[in-house]
Design a protein around this motif. Structure first.
Motif, PDB file in Angstrom:
ATOM      1  N   MET A   1       0.861  -1.168   0.000  1.00 20.39           N
ATOM      2  CA  MET A   1       0.000   0.000   0.000  1.00 20.39           C
ATOM      3  C   MET A   1       0.908   1.232   0.000  1.00 20.39           C
ATOM      4  N   SER A   2       0.642   2.136  -0.885  1.00 18.18           N
ATOM      5  CA  SER A   2       1.464   3.337  -0.933  1.00 18.18           C
ATOM      6  C   SER A   2       1.013   4.302   0.151  1.00 18.18           C
ATOM      7  N   ARG A   3       1.857   5.288   0.428  1.00 15.91           N
ATOM      8  CA  ARG A   3       1.499   6.273   1.454  1.00 15.91           C
ATOM      9  C   ARG A   3       0.283   7.069   1.033  1.00 15.91           C
ATOM     10  N   VAL A  27     -13.178   0.270  15.307  1.00 14.52           N
ATOM     11  CA  VAL A  27     -12.216   1.050  16.107  1.00 14.52           C
ATOM     12  C   VAL A  27     -10.885   0.298  16.184  1.00 14.52           C
ATOM     13  N   ALA A  28     -10.942  -1.014  16.390  1.00  7.94           N
ATOM     14  CA  ALA A  28      -9.717  -1.820  16.457  1.00  7.94           C
ATOM     15  C   ALA A  28      -8.980  -1.787  15.113  1.00  7.94           C
ATOM     16  N   PHE A  29      -9.732  -1.887  14.013  1.00  6.95           N
ATOM     17  CA  PHE A  29      -9.113  -1.843  12.680  1.00  6.95           C
ATOM     18  C   PHE A  29      -8.462  -0.497  12.425  1.00  6.95           C
ATOM     19  N   LYS A  30      -9.143   0.600  12.802  1.00  5.73           N
ATOM     20  CA  LYS A  30      -8.590   1.943  12.597  1.00  5.73           C
ATOM     21  C   LYS A  30      -7.319   2.117  13.425  1.00  5.73           C
ATOM     22  N   ALA A  31      -7.319   1.633  14.664  1.00  8.30           N
ATOM     23  CA  ALA A  31      -6.135   1.732  15.524  1.00  8.30           C
ATOM     24  C   ALA A  31      -4.959   0.979  14.887  1.00  8.30           C
ATOM     25  N   LYS A  32      -5.239  -0.205  14.349  1.00  8.92           N
ATOM     26  CA  LYS A  32      -4.197  -1.009  13.695  1.00  8.92           C
ATOM     27  C   LYS A  32      -3.654  -0.271  12.463  1.00  8.92           C
ATOM     28  N   SER A  33      -4.567   0.331  11.696  1.00  6.84           N
ATOM     29  CA  SER A  33      -4.168   1.078  10.506  1.00  6.84           C
ATOM     30  C   SER A  33      -3.318   2.300  10.885  1.00  6.84           C
ATOM     31  N   ASP A  34      -3.747   3.012  11.936  1.00  7.43           N
ATOM     32  CA  ASP A  34      -2.984   4.190  12.390  1.00  7.43           C
ATOM     33  C   ASP A  34      -1.589   3.782  12.870  1.00  7.43           C
ATOM     34  N   GLN A  35      -1.515   2.660  13.573  1.00  7.55           N
ATOM     35  CA  GLN A  35      -0.221   2.166  14.053  1.00  7.55           C
ATOM     36  C   GLN A  35       0.681   1.826  12.857  1.00  7.55           C
ATOM     37  N   HIS A  36       0.108   1.189  11.861  1.00  9.88           N
ATOM     38  CA  HIS A  36       0.869   0.842  10.649  1.00  9.88           C
ATOM     39  C   HIS A  36       1.366   2.119   9.954  1.00  9.88           C
ATOM     40  N   ARG A  39       4.280   3.619  11.865  1.00 10.77           N
ATOM     41  CA  ARG A  39       5.514   2.861  11.627  1.00 10.77           C
ATOM     42  C   ARG A  39       6.054   3.131  10.230  1.00 10.77           C
ATOM     43  N   MET A  40       5.156   3.267   9.261  1.00 12.77           N
ATOM     44  CA  MET A  40       5.571   3.503   7.875  1.00 12.77           C
ATOM     45  C   MET A  40       6.181   4.896   7.718  1.00 12.77           C
ATOM     46  N   THR A  41       5.559   5.901   8.337  1.00 18.59           N
ATOM     47  CA  THR A  41       6.076   7.270   8.188  1.00 18.59           C
ATOM     48  C   THR A  41       7.343   7.492   9.000  1.00 18.59           C
ATOM     49  N   ALA A  42       7.637   6.619   9.952  1.00 17.79           N
ATOM     50  CA  ALA A  42       8.881   6.745  10.725  1.00 17.79           C
ATOM     51  C   ALA A  42      10.095   6.449   9.846  1.00 17.79           C
ATOM     52  N   ASN A  43       9.891   5.724   8.757  1.00 12.97           N
ATOM     53  CA  ASN A  43      10.983   5.378   7.842  1.00 12.97           C
ATOM     54  C   ASN A  43      10.911   6.259   6.602  1.00 12.97           C
ATOM     55  N   PRO A  44      12.076   6.554   5.998  1.00 13.00           N
ATOM     56  CA  PRO A  44      12.059   7.367   4.770  1.00 13.00           C
ATOM     57  C   PRO A  44      11.414   6.583   3.622  1.00 13.00           C
TER      58      PRO A  44
END
Length: 169
Positions: A1-3, A27-36, A39-44
């Motif tokens: 999935m792209s940014r 709500v659980a799915f959204k939390a998982k998506s936000d966490q992902h 993590r994705m934006t923490a990397n270049p």
């Protein structure tokens, strides 16, 4: 999935469509998506560039850096192929056909009901009807003098509908 794809999700619009029974799962799915996403934006977006010239100068073993560079540049991690968009689009087309058919059928039912409403509106009010007018309007409910019924005038108590008894004519 792209940014771009993950940022394009309209969570508010999605939340409006979720039934109450599924809110906790949503709500659980959204939390998982936000966490992902975090993590994705923490990397270049692209891996950092390697300064091969620096390593060639400072590593004593001849050819080792060249070998690493060749191996590193030959590695390619393929982006996962999208196998599902075409299936979803095909399902969407089928659904649009079903929706169009439902709309068409509904419009036909509306037209039929509207005709019936107009017919009922055009009738005399019950308070002004004679027994003949009522018989013409509701033949299945009106008393028929050629075929009298017995009290309480419901179909199941009429002699011709009683099981095991011959009808009296």
């Amino acid at each position: 999935m792209s940014r771009k794809a993950i940022k394009a999700i309209n969570w508010a619009a999605l939340a409006e469509r979720i039934p109450e029974t599924e809110k906790t799962a949503f709500v659980a799915f959204k939390a998982k998506s936000d966490q992902h996403l975090r993590r994705m934006t923490a990397n270049p977006e692209a891996p950092p560039k390697i300064d091969w010239a620096y390593y060639k100068k400072n590593v004593a073993l001849a050819g080792l850096v060249d070998k690493f560079q060749k191996d590193y540049e030959s590695i390619s991690v393929p982006y996962p192929t999208d196998k599902y968009t075409s299936q979803i689009e095909a399902q969407e087309k089928d659904l649009f056909v079903q929706i169009e058919q439902f709309i068409k059928d509904s419009n036909e039912r509306i037209a039929t009901a509207s005709k019936e409403v107009e017919r009922v509106k055009s009738l005399l009010p019950f308070s002004e009807m004679t027994m003949e007018d009522f018989r013409d309007f509701c033949p299945e409910q009106a008393l028929n003098p050629d075929k009298p019924t017995i009290w309480p005038h419901t179909p199941e108590v009429q002699p011709e509908n009683e099981q095991g008894r011959p009808s009296h004519h």
